[in-house]
Design a protein around this motif. Structure first.
Motif, PDB file in Angstrom:
ATOM      1  N   LEU A 190     -21.574 -33.049 -51.444  1.00 20.59           N
ATOM      2  CA  LEU A 190     -22.178 -31.936 -50.705  1.00 20.59           C
ATOM      3  C   LEU A 190     -23.687 -31.898 -50.936  1.00 20.59           C
ATOM      4  O   LEU A 190     -24.459 -31.606 -50.032  1.00 20.59           O
ATOM      5  N   ALA A 191     -24.090 -32.210 -52.177  1.00 19.49           N
ATOM      6  CA  ALA A 191     -25.505 -32.097 -52.523  1.00 19.49           C
ATOM      7  C   ALA A 191     -26.311 -33.262 -51.975  1.00 19.49           C
ATOM      8  O   ALA A 191     -27.460 -33.089 -51.573  1.00 19.49           O
ATOM      9  N   THR A 192     -25.721 -34.451 -51.960  1.00 19.96           N
ATOM     10  CA  THR A 192     -26.541 -35.623 -51.633  1.00 19.96           C
ATOM     11  C   THR A 192     -26.156 -36.343 -50.349  1.00 19.96           C
ATOM     12  O   THR A 192     -26.963 -37.054 -49.773  1.00 19.96           O
ATOM     13  N   LYS A 193     -24.923 -36.178 -49.894  1.00 23.63           N
ATOM     14  CA  LYS A 193     -24.510 -36.970 -48.723  1.00 23.63           C
ATOM     15  C   LYS A 193     -23.889 -36.105 -47.638  1.00 23.63           C
ATOM     16  O   LYS A 193     -23.053 -36.587 -46.868  1.00 23.63           O
ATOM     17  N   ALA A 194     -24.272 -34.848 -47.564  1.00 23.69           N
ATOM     18  CA  ALA A 194     -23.633 -33.943 -46.606  1.00 23.69           C
ATOM     19  C   ALA A 194     -23.761 -34.458 -45.179  1.00 23.69           C
ATOM     20  O   ALA A 194     -22.877 -34.247 -44.345  1.00 23.69           O
ATOM     21  N   ASP A 195     -24.860 -35.168 -44.877  1.00 27.35           N
ATOM     22  CA  ASP A 195     -25.065 -35.645 -43.502  1.00 27.35           C
ATOM     23  C   ASP A 195     -24.089 -36.760 -43.129  1.00 27.35           C
ATOM     24  O   ASP A 195     -23.915 -37.063 -41.957  1.00 27.35           O
ATOM     25  N   GLN A 196     -23.438 -37.368 -44.132  1.00 21.30           N
ATOM     26  CA  GLN A 196     -22.489 -38.451 -43.811  1.00 21.30           C
ATOM     27  C   GLN A 196     -21.040 -37.975 -43.801  1.00 21.30           C
ATOM     28  O   GLN A 196     -20.128 -38.760 -43.557  1.00 21.30           O
ATOM     29  N   LEU A 197     -20.850 -36.676 -44.075  1.00 17.92           N
ATOM     30  CA  LEU A 197     -19.475 -36.172 -44.196  1.00 17.92           C
ATOM     31  C   LEU A 197     -18.671 -36.322 -42.907  1.00 17.92           C
ATOM     32  O   LEU A 197     -17.476 -36.599 -42.944  1.00 17.92           O
ATOM     33  N   ALA A 198     -19.328 -36.124 -41.752  1.00 17.63           N
ATOM     34  CA  ALA A 198     -18.600 -36.203 -40.488  1.00 17.63           C
ATOM     35  C   ALA A 198     -18.060 -37.613 -40.273  1.00 17.63           C
ATOM     36  O   ALA A 198     -16.907 -37.798 -39.870  1.00 17.63           O
ATOM     37  N   ALA A 199     -18.892 -38.615 -40.543  1.00 20.19           N
ATOM     38  CA  ALA A 199     -18.457 -40.001 -40.368  1.00 20.19           C
ATOM     39  C   ALA A 199     -17.419 -40.370 -41.427  1.00 20.19           C
ATOM     40  O   ALA A 199     -16.481 -41.109 -41.153  1.00 20.19           O
ATOM     41  N   GLY A 200     -17.588 -39.833 -42.633  1.00 21.27           N
ATOM     42  CA  GLY A 200     -16.607 -40.053 -43.681  1.00 21.27           C
ATOM     43  C   GLY A 200     -16.589 -41.475 -44.205  1.00 21.27           C
ATOM     44  O   GLY A 200     -17.380 -42.317 -43.786  1.00 21.27           O
ATOM     45  N   GLY A 201     -15.686 -41.745 -45.135  1.00 23.47           N
ATOM     46  CA  GLY A 201     -15.559 -43.088 -45.683  1.00 23.47           C
ATOM     47  C   GLY A 201     -15.375 -43.022 -47.192  1.00 23.47           C
ATOM     48  O   GLY A 201     -15.492 -41.950 -47.786  1.00 23.47           O
ATOM     49  N   PRO A 202     -15.085 -44.172 -47.809  1.00 23.14           N
ATOM     50  CA  PRO A 202     -14.916 -44.199 -49.261  1.00 23.14           C
ATOM     51  C   PRO A 202     -16.207 -43.748 -49.937  1.00 23.14           C
ATOM     52  O   PRO A 202     -17.290 -44.102 -49.491  1.00 23.14           O
ATOM     53  N   GLY A 203     -16.094 -42.928 -50.976  1.00 27.84           N
ATOM     54  CA  GLY A 203     -17.276 -42.447 -51.667  1.00 27.84           C
ATOM     55  C   GLY A 203     -17.911 -41.238 -51.012  1.00 27.84           C
ATOM     56  O   GLY A 203     -18.804 -40.622 -51.568  1.00 27.84           O
ATOM     57  N   ILE A 204     -17.465 -40.895 -49.802  1.00 32.41           N
ATOM     58  CA  ILE A 204     -17.984 -39.709 -49.113  1.00 32.41           C
ATOM     59  C   ILE A 204     -16.854 -38.697 -48.907  1.00 32.41           C
ATOM     60  O   ILE A 204     -16.992 -37.523 -49.219  1.00 32.41           O
ATOM     61  N   THR A 205     -15.734 -39.194 -48.394  1.00 26.34           N
ATOM     62  CA  THR A 205     -14.575 -38.329 -48.224  1.00 26.34           C
ATOM     63  C   THR A 205     -13.865 -38.257 -49.584  1.00 26.34           C
ATOM     64  O   THR A 205     -12.857 -38.920 -49.802  1.00 26.34           O
ATOM     65  N   VAL A 206     -14.434 -37.475 -50.483  1.00 22.13           N
ATOM     66  CA  VAL A 206     -13.930 -37.423 -51.857  1.00 22.13           C
ATOM     67  C   VAL A 206     -13.466 -36.016 -52.195  1.00 22.13           C
ATOM     68  O   VAL A 206     -14.226 -35.059 -52.086  1.00 22.13           O
ATOM     69  N   GLY A 207     -12.218 -35.885 -52.601  1.00 24.16           N
ATOM     70  CA  GLY A 207     -11.671 -34.594 -52.993  1.00 24.16           C
ATOM     71  C   GLY A 207     -10.956 -34.701 -54.316  1.00 24.16           C
ATOM     72  O   GLY A 207     -11.182 -35.641 -55.087  1.00 24.16           O
ATOM     73  N   THR A 208     -10.051 -33.732 -54.549  1.00 27.24           N
ATOM     74  CA  THR A 208      -9.261 -33.765 -55.780  1.00 27.24           C
ATOM     75  C   THR A 208      -7.836 -34.243 -55.492  1.00 27.24           C
ATOM     76  O   THR A 208      -6.985 -34.189 -56.359  1.00 27.24           O
ATOM     77  N   GLY A 209      -7.570 -34.659 -54.263  1.00 29.42           N
ATOM     78  CA  GLY A 209      -6.206 -34.867 -53.776  1.00 29.42           C
ATOM     79  C   GLY A 209      -5.460 -36.040 -54.374  1.00 29.42           C
ATOM     80  O   GLY A 209      -6.017 -36.854 -55.124  1.00 29.42           O
ATOM     81  N   PRO A 210      -4.166 -36.159 -54.044  1.00 30.29           N
ATOM     82  CA  PRO A 210      -3.297 -37.195 -54.588  1.00 30.29           C
ATOM     83  C   PRO A 210      -3.597 -38.589 -54.038  1.00 30.29           C
ATOM     84  O   PRO A 210      -3.103 -39.576 -54.570  1.00 30.29           O
ATOM     85  N   TRP A 211      -4.372 -38.644 -52.954  1.00 31.34           N
ATOM     86  CA  TRP A 211      -4.703 -39.947 -52.361  1.00 31.34           C
ATOM     87  C   TRP A 211      -6.219 -40.102 -52.287  1.00 31.34           C
ATOM     88  O   TRP A 211      -6.944 -39.118 -52.147  1.00 31.34           O
TER      89      TRP A 211
END
Lengths: 551, 305
Positions: A190-211
């Motif tokens: 959120l702090a450093t790559k918020a502009d890439q969140l829409a496109a997503g990808g490994p290292g950007i689409t990062v949560g606490t989830g099981p996958w």
């Protein structure tokens, strides 16, 4: 838990829809567990989905169903909503709601980590909710789930305690918090790559989830790998700890018949959003389990415009309501797969469905004729339609792309209405022209369904200031405004339900919205896969799933 | 060089026309792009809508948008996709190889089938059979053919995978689906061309010189027959692009057909306009190549220049 418009936009090559006869018995209701074996570790589960979540990986912005469905695997929420509508702990171990309904205190689970190693704590919750409401985020859905203008901020009390503040009570808040749209993105992203969140990808689409998101190929597939450290599953899950398989693959197969075929041939293990037309084929394969979950929220409904034209007259609305044979049409087209609706809330909506409406407004062409005679529509023109002061009794149904054979239903209603001298003209428009008419209120009839497991959808569809979206009937009634506002601020479930029953009665009495049928989400699962559950909206959940397939 | 100059000027005019027309059409058709993007049931606040509109430059007067658009095209910048929020050039660039692979294999298959039919179906009965087959594949919708192929070879026999991007095996069924109608048309053209060429007086003299039927075919009649087929090249490229939309959707293959369908349904103007421009550019190039090929194929045309 959001609109169905993304799915509705599918190009409808109706070659497939010609199979109008559907035979499915005993599949309505709740999902059953598939597979009989005990859970097995390892392997890959492949799921066929109908649309590409491309550029919609920012759950705080997107309003698309597909984003929430696919990214549920990556993003966890504070609470989980169980199939019965109740809320269970997830990332929050417990919570308290203040008596005035203005502050929600959440006690967070200890030891939760994002898959990039960051700690999930109160500061992470605040960073996420701040991101959702930041105007620069341009949230299309999550901000409204957080209460919209009622949201007053999030306060960190200590590492594991966080308070969500409201300026006025907002009863649907917990439901909103349980959705993927209010899941938690790693604070560093959120702090450093918020502009890439829409496109997503490994290292950007990062949560606490099981996958963990591993790879995304636009238009083709999304790959996930197991998060081995996961130990904070939702409170209603059937197992704890990490997921069973090593990999999870979503294949994008827009055509329903292709998803069905790929399932029978073993290329995919789970087919999501199965078209009713493909159900008979899948039933031919005994190893495949089909589950259909009635969608909570607003059934597929007909909105009669109160602001312009003939439907300003309540008598014309009532004649329309009683002059269409909904039970026969729904039975003929869906053959038991989907039930006829009696209220503007579908029966599976938690807290407020009014079952007493069932059977109270059956098809009654005699009554419809009587109402029209009394209202002065007594003359007939050369085509057999009723007229009054030289004007024909004629209304226009403004439709855009249809799905699930809805066009067949509309045609059936057209034939029913003709019998009582009521003309129904169907204007099939492209989405641009459709939206122009909708926004301008230049229509007699529009239609849609709205999936959300909270009765607050009644406010969205009836509150006078929300016309035409979602109040497409342009209802403008001070009592209704008062009821739906009151209910949205009422935190006592019984009092809320009582108010919503009143609203549902009013809608049928007024013939403001005519509910037609309760759509469902159909999922088909191969015999080699077990533990697939459905969430309250019917979407397949894969946290507990396993596969016995040798790879 | 001088004789190509008018052609190049013509090509530029065609491209400008395509860009202008697509801009005009997309601005004239009803519907607000922001509303379409958000859908009929949006929960987005008015503030969010206004921000999106401003970000996309849609709050500018149309004429200003048009000139800004033309200016950017000159630098081969097609702007940013409304929906994908990525540079259009990158969106199309990422999907182009997949479509090129599909279209390329389809054209190879189509030419091979057409040649085989044209050369083999010389008898009375085989011609009648060829006629029926050609008509059948030309008039069957690709969607239907594709579904039949999928049902047989993928769902039942498991010879080929359903969805795309898994190497050559996943290319076979989509390429055949796309190739069949084109093969039908090419084969018709070739067969009629061969018949016409065989009726020419030179055939008798060539045979009299002692050439075998095979040599006659390879050196003379096939050349004649390929002229009308070449003229149809632009049409064939058109059906490849149009067919790709359907085939990619059906087989779950990535590619610019999918991009086009998405862009049109979501009124993603920059992407649609770039695709129209790309299609126009492809047609211009194909026609230039065809013009250059005529003299190579038919020596009689060389003297005219």
């Amino acid at each position: 838990m959001t609109q169905r418009s993304t799915r509705a936009r599918r190009a409808g090559w109706l070659a497939l829809a010609t199979a109008a006869a559907i035979a499915l018995a005993g599949c309505s209701g709740t999902a059953t567990d598939t597979g009989t074996s005990a859970p097995v570790d390892g392997g890959t589960i492949t799921v066929g989905i109908d649309s590409d979540p491309g550029s919609q990986f920012n759950i705080h912005v997107s309003a698309a169903d597909i984003s929430a469905l696919v990214l549920r695997n990556v993003f966890d929420s504070l609470v989980v909503q169980d199939a019965d509508g109740s809320f269970k702990p997830w990332l929050a171990e417990s919570w308290e709601i203040s008596d005035d309904g203005l502050s929600y205190t959440f006690h967070l689970r200890d030891g939760v980590k994002f898959t990039d190693g960051e700690v999930f704590d109160a500061a992470a919750v605040k960073a996420n909710f701040d991101h959702v409401v930041d105007p620069a985020t341009k949230s299309q859905y999550a901000a409204s789930l957080l209460g919209g203008s009622a949201y007053a901020g999030t306060e960190v009390v200590d590492d594991h305690t966080v308070v969500v503040k409201l300026s006025r009570p907002f009863a649907p808040l917990l439901q909103g918090l349980s959705t993927t749209y209010l899941g938690f993105i790693a604070p560093d992203v959120l702090a450093t790559k918020a502009d890439q969140l829409a496109a997503g990808g490994p290292g950007i689409t990062v949560g606490t989830g099981p996958w963990i998101l591993k790879n995304y190929v636009a238009g083709q597939e999304i790959d996930f790998a197991k998060n081995p450290d996961y130990d904070w599953g939702p409170g209603n899950a059937t197992h704890t700890g990490a997921v069973h398989p090593d990999e999870l693959v979503y294949k994008i197969l827009p055509e329903g018949s292709v998803r069905a075929g790929a399932l029978t041939s073993g290329e995919i293990d789970v087919a999501e959003n199965v078209s009713p037309a493909d159900v008979p084929t899948l039933q031919g394969d005994a190893s495949i389990t089909i589950s259909s979950v009635d969608a909570p929220g607003l059934p597929w409904s007909i909105f009669l415009n109160h602001s312009k034209g003939l439907f300003q007259d309540k008598a014309v609305r009532q004649a329309f309501q009683r002059g269409i044979d909904i039970s026969s049409a729904v039975g003929a087209v869906y053959d038991g797969l989907y039930d006829r609706a009696w209220s503007v809330l579908s029966p599976t909506t938690p807290g407020g469905y009014d079952a007493s409406l069932e059977g109270t407004w059956e098809y009654d062409p005699d009554l419809a004729n009587e109402i029209l005679d009394e209202a002065g529509w007594t003359q007939r023109d050369a085509d057999g339609y009723r007229t009054k002061d030289g004007q024909r009794l004629s209304v226009h149904w403004t439709a855009t792309s249809t799905r699930e054979d809805r066009a067949t239903l509309i045609a059936a209603f057209q034939a029913d209405l003709k019998k009582i001298g009521f003309e129904l003209v169907i204007d099939q428009l492209d989405v641009g022209a459709y939206l122009d008419r909708l926004m301008g209120g230049n229509y007699d009839i529009v239609d849609w369904s709205f999936v959300r497991p909270d009765a607050d959808i009644l406010r969205l569809h009836l509150y006078s200031k929300l016309a035409p979206i979602q109040n497409a009937s342009w209802v403008n009634d001070p009592h209704v405004d008062e009821w739906v506002t009151e209910a949205s601020e009422e935190t006592d479930p019984d009092a809320r339900a009582a108010t919503y029953e009143q609203v549902q009665q009013w809608v049928i009495d007024d013939a403001a919205i005519v509910p037609v049928y309760v759509p469902g989400n159909i999922t088909a699962t191969a015999g080699t896969v077990g533990g697939v559950r459905a969430d309250i909206t019917g979407w397949p959940l894969l946290y507990d799933a396993w596969t016995t397939k040798e790879s | 060089m001088r004789r190509y100059l008018p052609r190049l000027v013509g090509a530029v005019i065609v491209l400008w026309g395509a860009a202008t027309l697509s801009f005009l059409v997309l601005h004239l058709v009803p519907g607000d792009p922001v509303a379409i993007m958000l859908g009929a049931q949006t929960q987005a606040s008015d503030e969010v809508k206004a921000r999106i509109r401003a970000d996309l430059g849609l709050d500018q007067p149309p004429l200003e948008q048009y000139f800004a658009y033309l200016g950017r095209i000159l630098q081969l910048d097609f702007g940013t996709s409304y929906r994908l929020q990525e540079p259009v050039v990158r969106v199309i660039g990422a999907q182009l190889p997949s479509t090129l692979a599909l279209a390329g294999s389809a054209i190879v298959i189509a030419v091979a089938i057409a040649l085989a039919i044209a050369l083999l179906a010389r008898g009375r009965i085989s011609r009648a059979v060829a006629n029926v087959l050609e008509l059948l594949v030309i008039s069957s919708p690709s969607f239907w053919t594709g579904l039949l192929l999928l049902t047989l070879f993928s769902f039942r026999l498991h010879w080929f995978p359903v969805s795309g991007g898994q190497g050559v095996a996943s290319l076979v069924l989509p390429a055949i689906t796309l190739a069949l109608p084109i093969a039908g048309i090419l084969s018709q053209l070739l067969r009629h061309g061969l018949d016409a060429a065989n009726a020419q007086p030179f055939v008798v003299s060539v045979r009299a010189r002692g050439l075998t039927p095979g040599q006659l075919l390879a050196r003379h009649t096939l050349r004649h027959a390929s002229l009308p087929a070449t003229t149809f090249a632009a049409y064939i490229v058109g059906s490849l692009l149009g067919g790709a939309v359907i085939v990619e959707q059906l087989f779950g293959r990535p590619g610019i057909g999918r991009v086009a369908l998405d862009a049109i349904t979501n009124r993603d103007l920059p992407v649609v306009m770039a695709l129209v421009f790309l299609a126009a550019a492809v047609f211009v190039v194909v026609n230039l190549i065809v013009d250059a090929l005529y003299p190579v194929l038919d020596p009689r045309l060389r003297a005219v220049r």
